[in-house]
Design a protein around this motif. Structure first.
Motif, PDB file in Angstrom:
ATOM      1  N   GLY A  69     -12.273 -20.744  -4.934  1.00 47.31           N
ATOM      2  CA  GLY A  69     -12.191 -19.413  -4.355  1.00 47.31           C
ATOM      3  C   GLY A  69     -13.474 -18.632  -4.559  1.00 47.31           C
ATOM      4  O   GLY A  69     -13.966 -17.950  -3.648  1.00 47.31           O
ATOM      5  N   ALA A  70     -14.022 -18.747  -5.759  1.00 47.25           N
ATOM      6  CA  ALA A  70     -15.267 -18.037  -6.049  1.00 47.25           C
ATOM      7  C   ALA A  70     -16.407 -18.599  -5.205  1.00 47.25           C
ATOM      8  O   ALA A  70     -17.213 -17.853  -4.631  1.00 47.25           O
ATOM      9  CB  ALA A  70     -15.592 -18.155  -7.535  1.00 47.25           C
ATOM     10  N   GLU A  71     -16.451 -19.909  -5.119  1.00 46.86           N
ATOM     11  CA  GLU A  71     -17.496 -20.573  -4.332  1.00 46.86           C
ATOM     12  C   GLU A  71     -17.390 -20.182  -2.860  1.00 46.86           C
ATOM     13  O   GLU A  71     -18.368 -19.866  -2.204  1.00 46.86           O
ATOM     14  CB  GLU A  71     -17.338 -22.086  -4.489  1.00 46.86           C
ATOM     15  CG  GLU A  71     -18.425 -22.912  -3.834  1.00 46.86           C
ATOM     16  CD  GLU A  71     -19.720 -22.904  -4.641  1.00 46.86           C
ATOM     17  OE1 GLU A  71     -20.699 -23.445  -4.145  1.00 46.86           O
ATOM     18  OE2 GLU A  71     -19.735 -22.342  -5.745  1.00 46.86           O
ATOM     19  N   ARG A  72     -16.174 -20.169  -2.386  1.00 48.25           N
ATOM     20  CA  ARG A  72     -15.912 -19.835  -0.994  1.00 48.25           C
ATOM     21  C   ARG A  72     -16.326 -18.387  -0.704  1.00 48.25           C
ATOM     22  O   ARG A  72     -16.951 -18.096   0.316  1.00 48.25           O
ATOM     23  CB  ARG A  72     -14.419 -20.014  -0.756  1.00 48.25           C
ATOM     24  CG  ARG A  72     -13.988 -20.006   0.660  1.00 48.25           C
ATOM     25  CD  ARG A  72     -12.556 -20.499   0.733  1.00 48.25           C
ATOM     26  NE  ARG A  72     -12.036 -20.222   2.057  1.00 48.25           N
ATOM     27  CZ  ARG A  72     -11.376 -19.126   2.358  1.00 48.25           C
ATOM     28  NH1 ARG A  72     -11.146 -18.215   1.441  1.00 48.25           N
ATOM     29  NH2 ARG A  72     -10.950 -18.937   3.590  1.00 48.25           N
ATOM     30  N   GLY A  73     -15.990 -17.519  -1.637  1.00 46.62           N
ATOM     31  CA  GLY A  73     -16.359 -16.117  -1.475  1.00 46.62           C
ATOM     32  C   GLY A  73     -17.865 -15.947  -1.397  1.00 46.62           C
ATOM     33  O   GLY A  73     -18.384 -15.177  -0.588  1.00 46.62           O
ATOM     34  N   ARG A  74     -18.575 -16.693  -2.224  1.00 41.87           N
ATOM     35  CA  ARG A  74     -20.038 -16.597  -2.218  1.00 41.87           C
ATOM     36  C   ARG A  74     -20.610 -17.134  -0.920  1.00 41.87           C
ATOM     37  O   ARG A  74     -21.548 -16.571  -0.365  1.00 41.87           O
ATOM     38  CB  ARG A  74     -20.615 -17.373  -3.399  1.00 41.87           C
ATOM     39  CG  ARG A  74     -20.515 -16.636  -4.702  1.00 41.87           C
ATOM     40  CD  ARG A  74     -21.337 -17.323  -5.769  1.00 41.87           C
ATOM     41  NE  ARG A  74     -20.866 -18.664  -6.052  1.00 41.87           N
ATOM     42  CZ  ARG A  74     -19.829 -18.943  -6.817  1.00 41.87           C
ATOM     43  NH1 ARG A  74     -19.139 -17.963  -7.343  1.00 41.87           N
ATOM     44  NH2 ARG A  74     -19.465 -20.186  -7.052  1.00 41.87           N
ATOM     45  N   GLU A  75     -20.043 -18.240  -0.452  1.00 41.17           N
ATOM     46  CA  GLU A  75     -20.558 -18.818   0.796  1.00 41.17           C
ATOM     47  C   GLU A  75     -20.385 -17.836   1.954  1.00 41.17           C
ATOM     48  O   GLU A  75     -21.278 -17.642   2.759  1.00 41.17           O
ATOM     49  CB  GLU A  75     -19.820 -20.120   1.102  1.00 41.17           C
ATOM     50  CG  GLU A  75     -20.158 -21.208   0.115  1.00 41.17           C
ATOM     51  CD  GLU A  75     -20.307 -22.558   0.775  1.00 41.17           C
ATOM     52  OE1 GLU A  75     -19.705 -22.746   1.833  1.00 41.17           O
ATOM     53  OE2 GLU A  75     -21.048 -23.390   0.216  1.00 41.17           O
ATOM     54  N   GLN A  76     -19.203 -17.243   1.996  1.00 39.37           N
ATOM     55  CA  GLN A  76     -18.941 -16.293   3.082  1.00 39.37           C
ATOM     56  C   GLN A  76     -19.882 -15.102   2.977  1.00 39.37           C
ATOM     57  O   GLN A  76     -20.393 -14.614   3.976  1.00 39.37           O
ATOM     58  CB  GLN A  76     -17.481 -15.837   3.033  1.00 39.37           C
ATOM     59  CG  GLN A  76     -16.522 -16.939   3.469  1.00 39.37           C
ATOM     60  CD  GLN A  76     -15.070 -16.541   3.296  1.00 39.37           C
ATOM     61  OE1 GLN A  76     -14.763 -15.533   2.678  1.00 39.37           O
ATOM     62  NE2 GLN A  76     -14.183 -17.351   3.846  1.00 39.37           N
ATOM     63  N   GLU A  77     -20.094 -14.668   1.760  1.00 37.27           N
ATOM     64  CA  GLU A  77     -20.969 -13.520   1.560  1.00 37.27           C
ATOM     65  C   GLU A  77     -22.403 -13.849   1.963  1.00 37.27           C
ATOM     66  O   GLU A  77     -23.087 -13.053   2.597  1.00 37.27           O
ATOM     67  CB  GLU A  77     -20.923 -13.095   0.089  1.00 37.27           C
ATOM     68  CG  GLU A  77     -21.758 -11.877  -0.238  1.00 37.27           C
ATOM     69  CD  GLU A  77     -21.275 -10.628   0.482  1.00 37.27           C
ATOM     70  OE1 GLU A  77     -22.112  -9.751   0.735  1.00 37.27           O
ATOM     71  OE2 GLU A  77     -20.084 -10.541   0.798  1.00 37.27           O
ATOM     72  N   SER A  78     -22.837 -15.050   1.603  1.00 42.32           N
ATOM     73  CA  SER A  78     -24.229 -15.404   1.882  1.00 42.32           C
ATOM     74  C   SER A  78     -24.461 -15.614   3.379  1.00 42.32           C
ATOM     75  O   SER A  78     -25.589 -15.573   3.852  1.00 42.32           O
ATOM     76  CB  SER A  78     -24.624 -16.665   1.113  1.00 42.32           C
ATOM     77  OG  SER A  78     -23.872 -17.760   1.595  1.00 42.32           O
TER      78      SER A  78
END
Ligand SMILES: [Zn+2]
Lengths: 164, 184
Positions: free
Chosen positions: A54-63
């Protein structure tokens, strides 16, 4: 021995969704039941796995968001880190280090004050500063700042220092 | 199941402006998360609970000695707990022969793989794509980087905690299957 808890109960336990009494009963059973202990371990691994995904996914979406506030946060945090002379043993990570996006984009404020340097220290895997040694995942090596210095494993090599 | 068990979380989240930490609330809110992170490393429940307790004691002591300049929970507690678990593992190892050394709980390696790799992320995305938009939203918030409580997420999305957890269990079921593809 009490009855084996249902799988839903194990799931609820790792999600912290049981009442105190329910959790205690489950723990009492698991302490004496290898089968349920193993099932609980699997459930815990899934839970941890999902937190990291979830954290990784959130970062990817943010980036992927151009000109996002996260970009500003990255720049700001990098400047702050440089100014503070934070010495970190960084391993190469693809793309920018999303240092403090959460501080600007979160929906729910964190529990307590969080400084920028702590952002880096707080989630070493996320920031690519965790290392893998012979014993598996190691705690990161921080040279700056008294709060966490003593956590460095004693049998690890001295970390690199950056010039200040 | 507990309903709205994280009541009061907003108050403490709101304490972001104050440097003092309400440890009692922090422990009530994050202790299970710390225990679960240790269980995921392969520790038994009793040991996980002991280490979690030691973790909080150490953090409280550090704060009282003025050694904690910044705290972000639950990340800091999880990191401290993992460190204590690794230290405990090393302690055992130092008294054992090579043959006696148990494999390091592979939860730690697994976590690293998860972060490093993209395979699981791709699987998770595929599984999430099959979920409803609301379910994806629930997942994104609950498992996002900000560690909100279920009550906080439920309030944000205008749904009951019970409904949120039902949704969460459905998403978890899909993800569990997707992430276990190799083992089936
Ligand atoms: Zn059982």
């Amino acid at each position: 021995m009490t009855d084996h808890p249902r799988p839903e109960a194990l799931e609820a336990y790792v999600m912290d969704a049981l009442s105190a009494d329910e959790a205690e009963a489950l723990e009492t059973h698991v302490a004496t039941c290898a089968r349920c202990a193993e099932a609980l371990c699997r459930e815990a691994r899934l839970e941890e796995h999902l937190h990291h995904l979830g954290a990784e996914r959130g970062r990817e979406q943010e980036s992927l968001r151009p000109g996002s506030r996260g970009d500003l946060a990255i720049a700001g945090a990098v400047l702050l880190a440089a100014a503070a002379g934070v010495a970190l043993w960084l391993r190469p990570v693809p793309g920018p280090v999303n240092v403090a996006q959460s501080q600007l984009t979160h929906h729910v404020p964190p529990l307590a004050v969080c400084e920028r340097r702590a952002d880096l220290c707080d989630d070493p895997e996320r920031h690519g500063i965790a290392t893998v040694g012979t014993a598996g995942l190691e705690v990161p090596r921080y040279e700056e700042g008294p709060p966490l210095m003593s956590w460095r494993a004693q049998n690890q090599p001295e970390p690199k220092r950056s010039s200040e | 199941m507990r309903e709205g068990s994280e009541e009061g979380a907003d108050e403490h989240a709101g304490a972001a402006a104050a440097p003092e930490i309400d440890w009692q609330t922090a422990i009530a809110r994050y202790d299970r998360r710390v225990v679960v992170s240790l269980l995921a490393m392969g520790l038994g429940l009793d040991q996980a609970k002991d280490i979690a307790q030691e973790t909080w004691l150490k953090l409280v002591e550090k704060e009282r000695r003025g050694e904690l300049h910044a705290v972000k929970l639950p990340g800091l507690a999880i990191k401290q707990a993992r460190f204590l678990a690794l230290e405990a593992h090393r302690g055992r190892r130092s008294h054992a022969t090579v043959d006696d050394v148990p494999e390091l709980p592979d939860g730690t390696q697994r976590i690293e793989e998860t972060v490093a790799g993209r395979r699981d992320l791709a699987r998770a995305e595929r599984a999430l794509a099959e979920c409803s938009p609301r379910a994806r939203e629930v997942f994104g918030l609950v498992y996002g980087p900000h560690a909100p409580s279920h009550a906080e997420v439920a309030e944000q999305l205008g749904m009951s905690v019970q409904r949120l957890r039902q949704t969460l269990c459905e998403v978890r079921k899909r993800l569990r299957l997707a992430l276990n593809e190799d083992h089936d």
